[in-house]
Design a protein around this motif. Sequence first.
Motif, short mmCIF file in Angstrom:
data_model
loop_
_atom_site.label_atom_id
_atom_site.label_comp_id
_atom_site.label_asym_id
_atom_site.label_seq_id
_atom_site.Cartn_x
_atom_site.Cartn_y
_atom_site.Cartn_z
N TYR A 1386 1.03 -1.23 0.11
CA TYR A 1386 0.03 0.04 -0.07
C TYR A 1386 0.79 1.33 -0.01
O TYR A 1386 0.64 2.32 -0.86
N THR A 1387 2.01 1.29 0.95
CA THR A 1387 2.97 2.40 0.91
C THR A 1387 3.68 2.63 -0.52
O THR A 1387 3.76 3.65 -0.99
N GLY A 1388 3.90 1.57 -1.04
CA GLY A 1388 4.64 1.75 -2.57
C GLY A 1388 3.66 2.39 -3.56
O GLY A 1388 3.83 3.11 -4.25
N PHE A 1392 5.47 5.54 -4.98
CA PHE A 1392 5.97 5.10 -6.58
C PHE A 1392 4.90 4.84 -7.39
O PHE A 1392 5.10 3.72 -8.24
N PRO A 1393 3.76 5.51 -7.36
CA PRO A 1393 2.85 4.71 -8.34
C PRO A 1393 3.03 4.87 -9.94
O PRO A 1393 2.76 4.13 -10.42
N MET A 1394 3.32 5.74 -10.28
CA MET A 1394 3.63 6.23 -11.85
C MET A 1394 4.87 6.44 -12.27
O MET A 1394 5.43 7.06 -13.03
N VAL A 1395 5.99 5.89 -11.46
CA VAL A 1395 7.38 6.12 -11.90
C VAL A 1395 7.55 5.47 -13.41
O VAL A 1395 7.18 4.12 -13.58
N LYS A 1396 8.25 6.30 -14.09
CA LYS A 1396 8.42 6.03 -15.63
C LYS A 1396 9.49 4.73 -15.63
O LYS A 1396 10.15 4.56 -14.78
N TYR A 1397 9.18 4.05 -16.67
CA TYR A 1397 10.12 2.72 -17.03
C TYR A 1397 11.35 3.05 -16.88
O TYR A 1397 12.19 4.21 -17.59
N GLY A 1398 12.38 2.07 -16.51
CA GLY A 1398 13.79 2.35 -16.57
C GLY A 1398 14.37 0.97 -16.86
O GLY A 1398 13.78 0.01 -17.34
N MET A 1399 15.51 0.53 -16.14
CA MET A 1399 16.24 -0.48 -16.24
C MET A 1399 15.32 -1.63 -15.41
O MET A 1399 15.51 -2.75 -15.96
N ALA A 1400 14.74 -1.57 -14.51
CA ALA A 1400 14.01 -2.39 -13.64
C ALA A 1400 12.49 -2.23 -13.66
O ALA A 1400 11.70 -3.37 -13.87
N VAL A 1401 12.03 -1.03 -13.53
CA VAL A 1401 10.68 -0.81 -13.58
C VAL A 1401 10.03 -0.80 -15.15
O VAL A 1401 10.73 -0.52 -16.12
N SER A 1402 8.98 -1.89 -15.09
CA SER A 1402 8.47 -2.21 -16.50
C SER A 1402 7.26 -2.58 -16.42
O SER A 1402 6.52 -2.17 -15.28
N LYS A 1403 6.51 -2.97 -17.46
CA LYS A 1403 5.22 -3.53 -17.39
C LYS A 1403 4.90 -4.66 -16.49
O LYS A 1403 3.63 -4.61 -15.89
N PHE A 1407 4.26 0.11 -9.30
CA PHE A 1407 3.67 0.24 -8.19
C PHE A 1407 2.15 0.78 -8.50
O PHE A 1407 1.72 1.52 -7.93
N ARG A 1408 1.62 0.41 -9.74
CA ARG A 1408 0.27 0.93 -10.19
C ARG A 1408 -0.91 0.64 -9.16
O ARG A 1408 -1.88 1.31 -9.13
N THR A 1409 -0.91 -0.76 -8.89
CA THR A 1409 -1.97 -1.31 -8.20
C THR A 1409 -1.27 -1.95 -7.03
O THR A 1409 0.00 -2.59 -6.98
N ALA A 1410 -1.80 -2.32 -6.03
CA ALA A 1410 -1.51 -3.02 -4.69
C ALA A 1410 -1.10 -4.33 -5.23
O ALA A 1410 -0.11 -5.03 -4.55
N SER A 1411 -2.02 -5.01 -6.12
CA SER A 1411 -1.72 -6.51 -6.54
C SER A 1411 -0.21 -6.63 -7.17
O SER A 1411 0.64 -7.67 -7.09
N GLU A 1412 -0.04 -5.83 -8.09
CA GLU A 1412 1.46 -5.61 -8.81
C GLU A 1412 2.40 -5.20 -7.72
O GLU A 1412 3.22 -5.73 -8.06
N TRP A 1449 -0.14 11.25 -8.43
CA TRP A 1449 -0.35 10.22 -9.49
C TRP A 1449 -0.34 11.04 -10.93
O TRP A 1449 -0.56 10.55 -11.89
N GLU A 1450 0.04 12.26 -10.96
CA GLU A 1450 0.21 13.00 -12.40
C GLU A 1450 1.82 13.04 -12.73
O GLU A 1450 1.80 13.42 -13.92
N THR A 1451 2.46 12.81 -11.86
CA THR A 1451 3.89 12.94 -12.34
C THR A 1451 4.47 11.44 -12.42
O THR A 1451 4.16 10.55 -11.63
N ASP A 1452 5.65 11.30 -13.20
CA ASP A 1452 6.34 10.06 -13.27
C ASP A 1452 7.69 9.94 -12.34
O ASP A 1452 8.37 9.19 -12.75
N CYS A 1453 8.06 10.99 -11.63
CA CYS A 1453 8.68 10.84 -10.59
C CYS A 1453 8.44 10.02 -9.35
O CYS A 1453 7.52 9.66 -9.02
N GLY A 1454 9.61 9.49 -8.69
CA GLY A 1454 9.75 8.67 -7.57
C GLY A 1454 10.14 9.51 -6.35
O GLY A 1454 9.63 10.70 -6.25
#
Length: 1827
Positions: A1386-1388, A1392-1403, A1407-1412, A1449-1454
């Motif tokens: 829940y905290t994540g 970090f809900p909309m962090v843009k994709y990088g070396m590790a963060v991907s589809k 952290f867009r949903t709690a299940s993911e 939730w409107e920015t892709d920053c962490g």
Amino acid sequence: MSERKKSLITTINNQRKYSQVAKAAVLSSAMLARKNSSSRGAPGSAAGFGARESIAAISDMLSSQHKKPVRSSYVESDRVEWALKIACTISMITVCIHTPRTIELFQPLNYIILAADFISVSIFMLDSVLRIHYEGIFRCDSSYLSNRWSQFSVFISIIHLLSFLLHCYQLIDNFFPFLHLNYRAWYGAIRSIRPFIIIRLIPLVVKFKLPKNRIEQLLKRSSQQVKNVTLFFVFFMTLYAIFGIQLFGRMDYHCVQPKTDPNNVTIMDLAIPDTMCAPEGIGGYECPAPMVCMQLNLNAKGEGFYGMFNDFGASVFTVYLAASEEGWVYVLYDCMDSLPSYLAFLYFCTLIFFLAWLVKNVFIAVITETFAEIRVQFSEMWQKKEVTLDEGFRKKLEKTDDGWRLIRLDGEVEPEGPKQKLQWMLRSMYFQCFVIIFVVINAIGNAMFVYRHDETDKPRKYNFYLFEVGFTILFNVECIIKILCYGFRNFIRRGIFKFELILCLGSSLNCVKFFYERNYFTYFQTFRLLRLIKASPILEDFVWKIFSPGKKLGGLVIFTIAFICCYSAISLQLFYSVPNLHHFRTFPQAFMSMFQIITQEGWTDFVVEVLRATDDNLVPLVALYFVAYHLFVTLIVLSLFVAVILDNLEMDEELKKVKQLRAREATTSMRSTLPWRLRVFEKFPTRPQMAAMRKADSDFPMPKVRGSFTHQFAVDHSLETTDVIESDFEFPKRIMKSAGKRKISKSGLTFRQIGSTSLRCSLNNLLEKSRSMTGKFLQTAVRNKQFNMYSENGDLSRPSDSAPKKNAKQGEIDIRALQQKRQLAEITRNRIEEDMRENHPFFDRPLFLVGRASQLREFCKKMVHSKYDSQDDGTNGGAKTKKRFKEIRALIGIMPYIDWAMATVTIVSCISMLFESPWPTTGENLVMNNGYLQISDYFFVLSMTFELCVKIIANGLFFTPKAVVRDVGGVMNLFIYFTSVIFLAWMPKHVEINSLAQFLMICRAMRPLRIYTLVPHIRRVVLEFFRGFKEILLVTILMIVVMFIFASFGVQIVGGKLAACNDPTVSSRENCTGVFWQKLFVTRLEVYGKDTEAMHPKIMVPRVWTNPRNFNFDHVGNAMLALFETLSFKGWNVIRDILWSRHGPWAVVFIHIYVFIGCMIGLTLFVGVVIANYTQNRGTALLTVDQRRWHDLKARLKMAQPLHVPPKPSESARLRTKLYDLTMSRWFNQAFALLVVLNSFTLVIPWNVEEEEQRATYVFTVTALAAFMNMLFVIEIILKVIAYTFSGFWQSRRNRVDLLITVFGVIWIFLHFFVALPSSKIDVDVQVELKKFTYTFGYLVVILRFFTIASRNSTLKMLMLTVIMSMFRSFFIITALFLLVLFYAYTGVILFPMVKYGMAVSKHVNFRTASEALVVLFRCLTGEDWNDIMHDCMRSAPFCYWNEGMNYWETDCGNFYGAIIYFCSFYLIITYIVRNLLVAVIMENFSLFYSSEEDALLSYADIRNFQYVWNMVDQEQKRTIPVERVKFLLRLLKGRLEVDPEKDRILFKHMCYEMERLHNGEEVSFHDVLYMLSYRSVDIRKSLQLEELLQREELEFIIEEEVAKQTIRTWLEGCLRKMRNPSQKDAEGVLPFGGGHPVIHSSGHSSISHEETVAQRLRFENIRGDSVDTEETESSEEETPPPIRKKAAVKNRRGSIPDVLSRTGLFQEAARKFMVGSSSEKKQVKSRSPETVQLLPKRANSEIRKGSGQPKNFHLQLNVYDLPDVEERGEDSPFSPKNLSDDFNGEHSPLVITPSLPVPPTHGSPRPLMPCETTKDIEKWWNSLVD
């Protein structure tokens, strides 16, 4: 023959004679010792226990007498030994440097290696020749080659010779190429055997003090345990491999360009990045347009081996690599794209849980248990020296002019003058603090330097150099002063002073400008910080405890390094000639590669790279090679580190006993004062409450009196509801109530409080409660035991007055005194509370408003404390009934109903929070903008409001004894409640990053932790964690110190030097400008164009001069973050490669040392401390070895159950008998176990429609084979049903499961072969759907069948029980872990809900949903690239899109600092601490099943023997038997549970009486008898803890006393009877039969009851044809009991015990024991007729009746429960182990007593003749009766 050889033979013969004499002496002394051993110290089986110890000593002594050949002094000389050591060392060095690349670097090395090899080969060959000359080759047993070590030495010597000749061959080919010798590089593989020379070096360096026999025994036992666990690991790997084959199969679908050729794929055809997909309708990933999903035809090398489920070999390899928790997520993501995601997630989650967390951790348990045994054996070698840090300052007592004084040993004369003052100053606390402060200032000063990558770095660096010089001078002055004061000799004695001197010398050299710039001696500067450990005594003691046994940990480190070197040299020689493989060119590269496999970081990519470079035919062997190495180093070597740490944390046995006493004293003592929140009322003046009395029949008014005075005369016996968590005892509050509401108590008398009598009575009641015993039959003993509470003078006596008085040993603590102390403290505390309640009106009044006894409060109390009573056993007057689903009922009863309701509400609210998501960016799925999601929040807040109100009214908020807020849990409840209320009232629509609203949402995410305070077992897990927080904190501080040291060192050596241009072609910062084409990562596949510069996809990026992405050493903060990531083995190989490429090979030594020290030792410290704290909280840490074995034995006995052995058919049913013997035979079970394995191997290829289209023949063959084997299982079921009958077959659970699986198999055969395959004639689509279903159903049936192999193998069954028990016992630990992970999820989502994709963060990773987020955190839980995810989430402006005032939730920053705190805390708490609790649980459960015949109190063989005997006695398999049959059962026992009725006669009576007395003559259960035997089979003074020991001793004392009284009473009754009727003295017990022939009646003693007597009856029935005439006469004082009617035979059951008695020699032996009794014992009368045993079967009767000419036989009947004492048979009896199997399988004639005509006696009463055809036992019985 030479004189030398003659003397050798003479000496050998003399040694043989001496050895034989020594053996005889040892055996005779041991036998004498065994004969004279006392029986009480080891009753029953314990006698054999001491004998086993003597036998072990005999084996050691005999093994020490082994024949040693007499060799020449020259061969045994030290010079030869040193020569061999030098030769082994030279050989190891030369094989490590003998590679082409190493020789290219230094050409003369080729000849140096040749010369060195010549020397080593010469020494080896010369040693072998000399030893063969003196000892011979095969002449006798003492010859040279008869020893395995000698055989190995000869083999290694031959390998060295061949290696030397091969080197010469290579040199000849190089110098004389015209000879065309054609030397090949792979010829050098023969040198790969040479590194095993280190094995020959071990016996030369390490000298074992133990005998060879003991060492071999240890190795055998440990290897057997490792083998068993490896088999278990292979079982689970095979299971997941075949399941993966069927579930995933060939995953060959990729997203490619539309016109791609599937047989010739290029890198330009693939998507960027390469993505797997699934055809339409399957449910996987769908390719975006214009890409299409196409099946590609790639070979194994192209796919990369890892992640393939095409066949069994590839699937096993994938499963093993995934179980190592390295690279498994990429396989998971591929499977999620190829199939529905939930299938892949469940498969890999269970794989990680079982294989990586449970099964692999069993290895730690095995190694720890084995190491504990080795520690006991090698205690002499590893014994700690009794020295301290102040060893040099010991004192001695000497006589001086002033008297006796303590004189320091470091100085004979005390210094005077300035030296004395200097020594006083050096020892003072002020000087120590002064030094520590300067050490801290020096460390902080060095850590403050920051590299800015500009021109200011050099001048600032010079200033820090001057700073370091100043501190170096300061510490050097300190060292010089200490040397001057103490003298150099006394100074150098202390270890801490040596360390300081070395630091001073090294740091002084580091101050030299030349050395300072090159960082040669920077280590000494940074390691100065270790002096801080001395500043903390607690930390110093902890470090001393861990590292003081240097031999163990140091020896393990040396072993690990030597093993890595050996394996690196082997790999170097095997793979240095492989083309395109750079990992094995030189020894340092090989060492780093093999060290990387130990850390498991990137080892899967390394192995795949090696397999791709290897020849196709050698790929399986190379894969097996690296898997075997990885398995050994990760499961055994790393487990050894954990074992050593746990062993160092282990306390000595004597210290454990002392700690037990202290812990018991601490737990039994109770604070007599109130908590501080209640003591606040003491500050207020007292206002006693007055009660108004009703007016009596008088004219005088009654004054008001204190309420406490009236309480003595009005007692309400209704018990109030108590909180069991607050205290163990709760006294009912006695208040004045109206007479109409008074309840009548049925419990008995109540003494009112009057003076000292009241105190004594209450003490007695409390002691009676506290002396409750554990165990079912012990509780029964307490219930049946009656105490006389009044003595002769009318005083109340202590219940313990009847216990045996024993003089307490020195140092022991009286437990009863401690219990009294606790009760007194509790009484004092309760009186204080009563005084507070009376003197302060607002005490115990919730919110100072609600009355203490108000109806509202009483109603709320009932609501709060009402819960399901799962322990109701009928003690309240109802009948005790057997309840089903006891575990579920116990789970419901762990907490009140209101807590269950709130837990349910909380769970529903948490499920609702799973649907909250910031995607899409409009915020429509956020709780602030979605009314449906707000419903659960309102419901949660309203429910919690109601709960808190009710609990506050019932128990109060803060200033009441049971307040809601009385601990941290209560505070957290209020915090969660108020944050939920505030958020619900506010509902912020605008939430920025790092704002108060975002913080409030994070606090709202703590809602899952609410369950911690509701469930008591989860709360206990948290409390256990915080109880061990001290040790965990110490380990954390120690690791921080180590990290800080290496971080400072890293800043010194590579700080500011790691920056480089992102364009690898540019090396200078000046040229790092402009743009360049950067390659993009596309795929892991090996496709055409991947290594081609022109075809590889690129993107144009600007050149930037920057540090590496994930780490740098520019300042100590970044350095510590990088080292913390390295501490989890993540990213250290990247640091190694960058340091190697930018600073040379010497820079990588730093990171390797840190990884070895910090990771391999530091992480095992966490494991060891968590396990030690868990065992301490569980109460097992302070148990001695014997107590731990008893603790494990009780748990093992609790799980033991009677065997479900099917009833044997009668002999008349010959077919069923033969089938019974067939199905019960060993080979039958083994054959079908093999058939199960073969059936499972039909799943080696996928069963699906696609595979059928490609390989239809193979698929049909394996399915037909599976169907055929399933029909064989049908035949097995039919045979068992015929042999056992269906009712007997259904008794076994395993048979039920087999029947169910077989029925499923028959259904599958019908559906697949008779429905699905012929359905093509109807419709093709219908056939495809049917085949999909039948293939799935078919392989599920085969997999279910594979599970049954665990029940057919005892080892697998034992280990499966370990895992299952671990799962059940760790249920609440796993639940607590999941709740904590849910909070982080829940905290994540908030951070970090909309962090843009990088070396590790991907589809797949976001952290867009709690299940993911849960999937991501589960990945981080395994440590899989969690640091890369952290660095992606640290991204902040300007590297992301952000404007001021934007919602999160409107920015892709962490969040930079939030990511560091979030991920580091998660990994530290979850991975290092909580996950290690699983290891502790597994180790605890494994000890239950780790049993050896030598060490266990009762082994599995003993328990199995009892199960067999119980099954014989429990005919109807009711799990209970009549108490009268206990004697019969005890006489049949063998092994450690055997009780000799003659030698252990008194013990036998005590055991029988214990069963009869404790169960009131009723039936006894399986566990009742087993527990009794277990108590009688151990030395209770060693095995039992204090309370249990006292309870058991008191019970045994009572039994002993009652048996003695009963024996005396029986003897007196016999004497009185003889005195009253002396004329019947000789005729007593004579029974006439037949034609008046007398039969002697034997009487014996029974301990059933001392108030009732039963006449023992031996009936001889005169059998003539079809009639049986029986006449019995008893004495005039005894009544004849009614005749006994035999029970009707139960159909389809085994024959009764008498029927079996007549057919087996085993029961004939038991019958002899029945008959050979003592005539001095008298049977006591009983109200019911005793059950009799018929020794002659019915079949024998019928045969006798048919023959008219047969002599008269007698039918013997005797009482089952009355078993007279008898002398035990010898080795040749049917009870002996060698005859046991024959007795059960052979046929024996029935016991027939044939009397002859009697001869008239000449004196006294007639003496009958002994029958002719009798055995020796019957002759002895007959003579004893007549005499």
